[in-house]
Each structure stands twice: as structure tokens, then as C-alpha cells.
Design a protein around this motif. Sequence first.
Motif, mmCIF file in Angstrom:
data_model
loop_
_atom_site.group_PDB
_atom_site.id
_atom_site.type_symbol
_atom_site.label_atom_id
_atom_site.label_comp_id
_atom_site.label_asym_id
_atom_site.label_seq_id
_atom_site.Cartn_x
_atom_site.Cartn_y
_atom_site.Cartn_z
ATOM 1 N N GLY A 81 4.161 7.961 3.740
ATOM 2 C CA GLY A 81 5.056 8.973 3.167
ATOM 3 C C GLY A 81 5.498 8.606 1.757
ATOM 4 N N ALA A 82 4.715 7.772 1.091
ATOM 5 C CA ALA A 82 5.069 7.323 -0.269
ATOM 6 C C ALA A 82 4.021 7.856 -1.247
ATOM 7 N N GLU A 83 4.295 9.036 -1.770
ATOM 8 C CA GLU A 83 3.318 9.660 -2.681
ATOM 9 C C GLU A 83 3.514 9.191 -4.113
ATOM 10 N N VAL A 84 2.446 8.704 -4.702
ATOM 11 C CA VAL A 84 2.517 8.299 -6.115
ATOM 12 C C VAL A 84 2.386 9.546 -6.977
ATOM 13 N N GLN A 85 3.381 9.750 -7.817
ATOM 14 C CA GLN A 85 3.313 10.918 -8.693
ATOM 15 C C GLN A 85 2.591 10.585 -9.989
ATOM 16 N N VAL A 141 0.875 -1.180 0.000
ATOM 17 C CA VAL A 141 0.000 0.000 0.000
ATOM 18 C C VAL A 141 0.904 1.220 0.000
ATOM 19 N N LEU A 142 0.678 2.126 -0.951
ATOM 20 C CA LEU A 142 1.460 3.362 -1.003
ATOM 21 C C LEU A 142 0.577 4.508 -0.519
ATOM 22 N N GLU A 143 0.946 5.104 0.585
ATOM 23 C CA GLU A 143 0.136 6.172 1.190
ATOM 24 C C GLU A 143 1.025 7.409 1.329
ATOM 25 N N ARG A 144 0.556 8.519 0.789
ATOM 26 C CA ARG A 144 1.421 9.715 0.780
ATOM 27 C C ARG A 144 1.614 10.312 2.173
ATOM 28 N N GLY A 145 0.598 10.153 3.042
ATOM 29 C CA GLY A 145 0.718 10.686 4.409
ATOM 30 C C GLY A 145 0.828 9.531 5.390
ATOM 31 N N GLY A 151 -4.838 5.965 6.885
ATOM 32 C CA GLY A 151 -6.077 6.334 7.576
ATOM 33 C C GLY A 151 -6.220 7.822 7.843
ATOM 34 N N SER A 152 -5.373 8.672 7.211
ATOM 35 C CA SER A 152 -5.424 10.103 7.548
ATOM 36 C C SER A 152 -6.246 10.931 6.559
ATOM 37 N N GLY A 153 -6.820 10.301 5.542
ATOM 38 C CA GLY A 153 -7.620 11.039 4.561
ATOM 39 C C GLY A 153 -9.065 11.186 5.025
ATOM 40 N N HIS A 175 -16.689 6.273 -3.142
ATOM 41 C CA HIS A 175 -17.639 5.718 -2.154
ATOM 42 C C HIS A 175 -18.510 6.758 -1.472
ATOM 43 N N TYR A 176 -18.304 8.014 -1.806
ATOM 44 C CA TYR A 176 -19.202 9.099 -1.388
ATOM 45 C C TYR A 176 -19.537 9.028 0.099
ATOM 46 N N ARG A 177 -20.796 8.753 0.484
ATOM 47 C CA ARG A 177 -21.195 8.778 1.897
ATOM 48 C C ARG A 177 -21.089 7.403 2.559
ATOM 49 N N LEU A 186 -13.466 15.233 2.616
ATOM 50 C CA LEU A 186 -13.983 15.306 1.240
ATOM 51 C C LEU A 186 -14.492 13.945 0.801
ATOM 52 N N ARG A 187 -15.810 13.847 0.669
ATOM 53 C CA ARG A 187 -16.403 12.589 0.191
ATOM 54 C C ARG A 187 -16.134 12.476 -1.308
ATOM 55 N N PRO A 188 -15.679 11.311 -1.758
ATOM 56 C CA PRO A 188 -15.469 11.153 -3.207
ATOM 57 C C PRO A 188 -16.783 10.804 -3.893
HETATM 58 P P1 FAD Z 1 -9.560 8.191 1.904
HETATM 59 O O1 FAD Z 1 -9.846 7.815 3.293
HETATM 60 O O2 FAD Z 1 -9.525 9.642 1.559
HETATM 61 O O3 FAD Z 1 -8.176 7.521 1.539
HETATM 62 C C1 FAD Z 1 -7.475 7.854 0.367
HETATM 63 C C2 FAD Z 1 -6.003 7.924 0.737
HETATM 64 O O4 FAD Z 1 -5.230 8.102 -0.448
HETATM 65 C C3 FAD Z 1 -5.668 9.105 1.639
HETATM 66 O O5 FAD Z 1 -5.138 8.622 2.849
HETATM 67 C C4 FAD Z 1 -4.679 9.918 0.838
HETATM 68 O O6 FAD Z 1 -3.660 10.485 1.632
HETATM 69 C C5 FAD Z 1 -4.126 8.890 -0.119
HETATM 70 N N1 FAD Z 1 -3.596 9.451 -1.356
HETATM 71 C C6 FAD Z 1 -4.161 10.388 -2.154
HETATM 72 N N2 FAD Z 1 -3.387 10.653 -3.210
HETATM 73 C C7 FAD Z 1 -2.292 9.839 -3.094
HETATM 74 C C8 FAD Z 1 -1.117 9.651 -3.885
HETATM 75 N N3 FAD Z 1 -0.900 10.343 -5.001
HETATM 76 N N4 FAD Z 1 -0.198 8.752 -3.453
HETATM 77 C C9 FAD Z 1 -0.390 8.045 -2.314
HETATM 78 N N5 FAD Z 1 -1.470 8.196 -1.526
HETATM 79 C C10 FAD Z 1 -2.427 9.072 -1.918
HETATM 80 N N6 FAD Z 1 -19.021 6.766 5.187
HETATM 81 C C11 FAD Z 1 -19.719 5.808 5.844
HETATM 82 O O7 FAD Z 1 -19.825 4.670 5.380
HETATM 83 N N7 FAD Z 1 -20.341 6.098 7.034
HETATM 84 C C12 FAD Z 1 -20.291 7.344 7.603
HETATM 85 O O8 FAD Z 1 -20.850 7.590 8.662
HETATM 86 C C13 FAD Z 1 -19.570 8.355 6.919
HETATM 87 N N8 FAD Z 1 -19.505 9.593 7.447
HETATM 88 C C14 FAD Z 1 -18.827 10.559 6.795
HETATM 89 C C15 FAD Z 1 -18.785 11.836 7.353
HETATM 90 C C16 FAD Z 1 -18.072 12.830 6.716
HETATM 91 C C17 FAD Z 1 -18.059 14.211 7.315
HETATM 92 C C18 FAD Z 1 -17.370 12.551 5.522
HETATM 93 C C19 FAD Z 1 -16.564 13.618 4.860
HETATM 94 C C20 FAD Z 1 -17.432 11.278 4.955
HETATM 95 C C21 FAD Z 1 -18.165 10.277 5.573
HETATM 96 N N9 FAD Z 1 -18.262 8.996 5.043
HETATM 97 C C22 FAD Z 1 -18.936 8.010 5.699
HETATM 98 C C23 FAD Z 1 -17.668 8.666 3.743
HETATM 99 C C24 FAD Z 1 -16.324 7.973 3.916
HETATM 100 O O9 FAD Z 1 -15.530 8.728 4.798
HETATM 101 C C25 FAD Z 1 -15.598 7.831 2.584
HETATM 102 O O10 FAD Z 1 -16.446 7.251 1.618
HETATM 103 C C26 FAD Z 1 -14.371 6.938 2.764
HETATM 104 O O11 FAD Z 1 -13.587 7.385 3.846
HETATM 105 C C27 FAD Z 1 -13.526 6.908 1.512
HETATM 106 O O12 FAD Z 1 -12.403 6.102 1.809
HETATM 107 P P2 FAD Z 1 -11.172 6.042 0.821
HETATM 108 O O13 FAD Z 1 -10.221 5.052 1.367
HETATM 109 O O14 FAD Z 1 -11.656 5.882 -0.564
HETATM 110 O O15 FAD Z 1 -10.561 7.514 0.867
#
Ligand code: FAD
Length: 379
Positions: A171-175, A26-30, A33-35, A331-333, A306-308
Amino acid sequence: MIVIGGGVIGLTAAWRLAERGASVVVLERGRSGSGTSHVAAGMLAPVAEADPQEEQLLRLGIDGARDYPQFIAELRERAGLDPGYLRCGTLMVARDRDEAESLEREHHVRQRLDLQVSRLRPTQARALEPSLAPTLRGALELPDDHAVDPRTLTSALAEAVRHDGGRVREGAEVQALEIDRDAVQGVRLASGERLGGEAVVVAAGVWSRGLAGIPDEVQVPLRPVKGQILRLVDPSGPGLLTRVLRMRPTYVVPRGDGRYVLGATMEERGYDTTTTAGATFELLRDAMELLPGLSELVLDELSAGLRPGTPDNAPVIGPGLTEGLFWATGHYRHGILLASKTAELIAGAVLGGQSVPDVVSPLRFARELSLSKLEADAG
Ligand code: FAD
Ligand code: GLY
């Protein structure tokens, strides 16, 4: 095998791939679990957030919620950590007559969809949750909508990946992705390092869209939907609220130990993650009307994530048009709810060539994008 992004989606997918014997990084830039996953409330709320226009997505969410206890049990065993799952149920509540009428409609919709829901009189709801204000006008009980703490969940997932032989590089950011003749070759990091790989899972949340190297016509359309959210602590311990409380658009989620999450706004303002006085005021005002005891709690944190979001609100899971490139985003909400389901689909697609349901397939956008490109090219 490379997974870009160490949020709930990337970590769960990586764990399920590693568990089946794949060599995964897994390559995570920060920090993992911090996004957006760090900000999420953690409701597992397919019934509360049911939209009859999105029935296929609803059924996916119900499957996801049903599988959660098993997912959590396996995770706890593998990670040796408590992922913070609370089988608490949910109450949808109404503050006034208009909201009571709207709740009645919500009840009918859920009954029609054959979902677990029952109508409660205000006295019945207050017997379950005595801290609710006497002004309560009505409630629905959703016994199967529970919650998990996304922060402990992602910590446990990172441990599980490592336990099963995968790596999580922080700390591994994909460019950029390296793609040659319509097939993925690997990725290039911001540090200049190159990693070869015939399969890359893009799980970078809302930032998945901006990844360089992916041709425009195979990108997936994502937009950030900002959510501001508060974290509160009751110095006198748990007890104020035992179930998730929903009063659209606001909700309060108990963690079971005196901590509460109060969310959330829905704002389309690009990638801005500032927190504002106005949003904080509105969230507190709405929630305190029905849960006045909230005013005694200590304000621990204000944050925004930021919800995607995709154009049809469904996630994007599985292979697209580029060989070796798999999407796990949008995955939005519902990213927390759908993490396990997503990982199952990704592992099946990457390792077994299995197909994914049309409702989540990236091809639904690839087709649209190719058509609009053809139209644009034709002038
Ligand atoms: P993220 O958690 O954002 O993970 C993506 C990761 O990719 C980040 O850690 C980022 O640093 C990393 N990254 C980005 N670019 C790069 C790169 N170039 N190189 C390396 N790493 C990179 N969902 C629910 O199911 N239930 C809820 O109750 C719920 N409540 C929510 C409340 C709020 C206020 C918000 C904003 C969202 C909520 N969601 C909820 C939605 C949920 O948080 C997201 O759908 C989910 O966290 C998305 O997960 P993810 O892993 O896709 O994204
Ligand atoms: N699912 C809750 C939220 O996105 O705010």
C-alpha cells in the motif's frame, strides 16, 4: 536502499541485497506479488522459448534455469515456505504435418545451439504422457525446462526479505523519484511521505516507465504486452499431465497437484487487462485438440497480465546515467526465469559497483534516447 515494486523481480533483488547486509525497503503500491507476477504461468523455459536471434539472452536464461534449484533451496530454507518448484521437463508437440515440419526446424535450431533436446515419435511421447491425443504428429522432449508457481514463489520471497532484515511495505505507492544534480536523493510516496535513499532500484514492472521524476532522456522504453491466461483444476487430482506441454503459441503447465495453467495470448493493447470470450475459446480449442481431457476440468480463473517488453526483448538491469538509480525491469516473457539472475546482477552492481553484461545494460537505451534527443534538438 529503496526497491520500487514488490513483484518477483523487486522481491528477489531486495532479498539478495538484504542477505548481504543492506538495509532495504520494498515499496509496493498494492499487495506484494499482485502485479504481472501474479498472472505468470511460471515456466522456466529458456530452451522451449529459444530464439536464435537472441543468443546472449538465451544463454542468460540457461544460466538462470541452471541456478534455479540452488535458488529454490536457499529460499525454502530462509522463508520456511515451499516455493512450488516442479522439475517436470517439457514436451513441445505438433498437431499436424505443418507443425511437425516446424518442430523439425525447431529441433535443428536447438541442436545447433547445443541445447538439451531429443526428438520423440508420437508413440514415445504418448508413453510419457498418456493423455495426449492419438492425433499427435510428433514431439520434442526438453528435459531441463521446468516450472515454478509464481504465486507461492513471491509469497516465499516476501518472507525471505523479512527474514533477512528487509521490509516489505504494501500500500506504499511511489509518486515520484527525487533526483537532484543527476543523483538520486530518494522517493516521494502518494501519501506525501518522503523517504531518503542514495540507491533506488526501479522494479515496477511495466509501470517502471511512467514513474515521475525520472528525466525523459534516462527513461527506459517499455511497452505492455498483454497475456490472457486460464487456471483450471482437475477435481479428480493430479495425473492428466506431468510435463509442461507447448504447442505454439499455447502451453499447459501442471502444478503437480491437479491444478493447471493454460496460456497465453500476446496482444499489444496498451494497459488493458480485460479477459475476452474469444481468447478463452482459442486457448481452450488449441489445447484440447491435443489434450482432450482438459474439457473435464473446472475453470477456476481467467486473468490477464502485462509483460514489460523492451524494443530488443531483453531486460534492463543495472545502473543507468543517473547516480544511484538502478533498473530491474523489462523482463517480458521471462521474469520468473530471470529473477535470481537479475537479483545477483543488481546486488553486484549496487553493493560492489560491478558491471552488467551489455545485453541487459540500461545504457543501450540511454545512448539511443540521448542521440534521438540531440537530433530532435538540432531540428
Ligand atoms: P510485476 O510482477 O508487475 O511487479 C511490479 C510491481 O510494481 C507490481 O506489484 C506493481 O503493483 C508495483 N508498482 C507499480 N508501480 C508502482 C509504484 N508507483 N509504486 C509502488 N509499486 C508500484 N515469465 C516467465 O519467466 N515464465 C512464464 O511462464 C511466464 N508466463 C507469463 C504468462 C503471462 C500471461 C504473462 C502476462 C507473463 C508471463 N511471464 C512469464 C512474464 C513475467 O510474468 C514477468 O516478466 C514478470 O512477472 C515481471 O516481474 P516484475 O516484478 O518486473 O513485475
Ligand atoms: N513465458 C510465457 C509467456 O510469457 O506467456
